[in-house]
Design an enzyme around this catalytic site. Structure first.
Site, short mmCIF file in Angstrom:
data_model
loop_
_atom_site.label_atom_id
_atom_site.label_comp_id
_atom_site.label_asym_id
_atom_site.label_seq_id
_atom_site.Cartn_x
_atom_site.Cartn_y
_atom_site.Cartn_z
N THR A 136 0.81 -1.22 0.00
CA THR A 136 0.00 0.00 0.00
C THR A 136 0.84 1.27 0.00
O THR A 136 0.45 2.28 -0.60
CB THR A 136 -0.93 0.00 1.24
OG1 THR A 136 -1.79 -1.13 1.17
CG2 THR A 136 -1.77 1.26 1.30
N SER B 131 0.93 -7.44 -1.02
CA SER B 131 1.54 -8.47 -0.18
C SER B 131 0.70 -9.74 -0.07
O SER B 131 1.19 -10.79 0.34
CB SER B 131 1.85 -7.93 1.22
OG SER B 131 0.68 -7.77 1.99
N THR C 277 1.23 -4.69 4.20
CA THR C 277 1.00 -5.04 5.60
C THR C 277 0.34 -6.40 5.82
O THR C 277 0.52 -7.01 6.86
CB THR C 277 0.15 -3.96 6.29
OG1 THR C 277 -1.13 -3.86 5.64
CG2 THR C 277 0.85 -2.60 6.24
N ASP C 278 -0.42 -6.88 4.83
CA ASP C 278 -1.23 -8.08 5.07
C ASP C 278 -0.38 -9.30 5.42
O ASP C 278 -0.76 -10.11 6.27
CB ASP C 278 -2.11 -8.38 3.87
CG ASP C 278 -3.31 -7.44 3.78
OD1 ASP C 278 -3.60 -6.76 4.78
OD2 ASP C 278 -3.95 -7.40 2.71
N GLN D 42 -4.52 -20.61 18.27
CA GLN D 42 -5.20 -19.51 17.60
C GLN D 42 -5.24 -18.26 18.47
O GLN D 42 -5.45 -17.16 17.96
CB GLN D 42 -6.64 -19.91 17.27
CG GLN D 42 -6.78 -21.10 16.34
CD GLN D 42 -8.24 -21.44 16.07
OE1 GLN D 42 -9.14 -20.72 16.50
NE2 GLN D 42 -8.47 -22.54 15.37
N CYS D 43 -5.04 -18.42 19.75
CA CYS D 43 -5.18 -17.30 20.68
C CYS D 43 -4.05 -16.28 20.49
O CYS D 43 -2.92 -16.64 20.17
CB CYS D 43 -5.18 -17.79 22.12
SG CYS D 43 -6.51 -18.93 22.50
#
Length: 352
Positions: free
Chosen positions: A35, A74, A105-106, A288-289
């Protein structure tokens, strides 16, 4: 210890310099896309070749720029690009004192972690940054992120890969994108940040900076063609179908983003297939936390994976877990050796 470091410092990470100490620091900027350099087009924002030439020449005087072609959003980054960036840095390591990677950033967190594992012997700092808004966006964050990253690279020679975003410095193997709208998009949920940029000065936690006392051995290059499957569990997913797929066409490596401390649904067929795979290929389990650690076997739901010898990611991020799995699989062929490498703390990527 937290100290304020002015831009005019020597090249020893832990020692502020006198006002008379100056060094012509040579920086290579590798612009991959994202971006930060995008411009409006007929189908929305897209990378613009040469779009950052004037801003970078103005705000990063003396830097050389390596612009990739094509420039990438990205979301199109792959392990092949991780390898290319690392190789370009190594190619120029004898010429430059530091490297600034401009990235979307992704997937920035994956790239930062992958670079950290590949470049752990590099004696120079590598900073990865980007922006949530293009450079031309009035009041955007691009100029500020570049300024903070540039100031860091002009200052202390702190080897290692870091991420600079919204006036904060994070370890490359600990960072995650936490917000898709705010300028403060990144954080390090399971580890403290390394410093903040205020009033033109970096305040660095020198006790946490990764400054190796002796050079680390150069690691073997990534194998981008390695087939690693990453799966995030969710309630209701078709465990029977997934078990059939794994049994029919198993990957070379598997990363499971499990529930909580490393739990899986009690599906006999799936657990049997995973157990069989874990005896033959790397099967890693992360949580996942945002915070906390995998503790395989703490609950009965995670017991079968622990018994099968699955790799325990501890409190590593999913991004670092995947990047480290790619790196580990290029370093050793033996399953036990791969597990030992994966589970050992490296570059501050997990709590001891």
């Amino acid at each position: 210890m937290v100290i304020g470091l002015e831009i005019e410092v020597n090249r020893d990470c832990n020692q502020p310099a006198s006002k008379t100490t100056r060094h012509a620091v040579r920086i290579l900027i590798i612009y991959t896309g994202g971006t930060i350099g995008m411009a409006p087009g007929p189908h929305g924002l897209a990378p613009l070749a040469g779009g950052l030439a004037v801003p970078l020449a103005t705000h990063c005087p003396g830097a050389e720029v390596l612009e990739y072609s094509p420039l990438l959003d990205s979301s199109s980054m792959t392990p092949r690009h991780w390898l290319r960036i690392a190789q370009d840095i190594r190619t120029h390591a004898d010429i430059f004192d530091g490297f600034l990677i401009l990235h979307g950033t992704d997937t920035l967190a994956w790239t930062a972690a992958a670079l950290a594992y590949q470049l752990q012997d590099l004696p120079h700092p590598v900073i990865v940054t980007g922006a949530m808004h293009p450079w031309h966006h009035v009041g955007g964050d691009a100029m500020g992120n570049i300024a903070a990253a540039w100031a860091f690279l002009q200052g202390p020679a702190c080897p290692g890969v870091g991420v600079v975003f919204a006036d904060a410095l994070y370890r490359g193997v600990r960072v995650r994108k936490l917000d898709c709208e705010s300028a403060a998009a990144f954080g390090s949920p399971n580890a403290p940040g390394l410093g903040v940029f205020r009033a033109g000065m970096w305040q660095l936690d020198t006790a946490r900076l990764d400054v190796p006392a002796i050079p680390r051995p150069q690691s073997k290059p990534l194998r981008p063609q390695t087939d690693i499957l990453s799966l995030r569990l969710a309630p209701g997913f078709n465990a029977e179908w997934f078990a059939d797929q794994l049994a029919t066409a198993p990957p070379q490596g598997l990363l499971l983003e499990a529930y909580g401390s490393g739990n899986l649904p009690e599906h006999p067929g799936l657990l049997a297939v995973l157990g069989d795979l874990a005896a033959r290929i790397p099967v890693a389990v992360c949580t996942q936390c945002l915070r906390g650690s995998v503790r395989l076997g703490l609950y009965a739901a995670g017991g079968p994976l622990a018994a099968a010898g699955a790799f325990d990611a501890g409190d590593m991020t999913p991004e670092a877990s995947l990047a480290k799995l790619y790196w580990v699989m290029a370093q050793a062929e033996d399953l036990a050796a791969r597990r030992a490498l994966f589970e050992a703390p490296l570059l501050g990527d997990r709590s001891a």
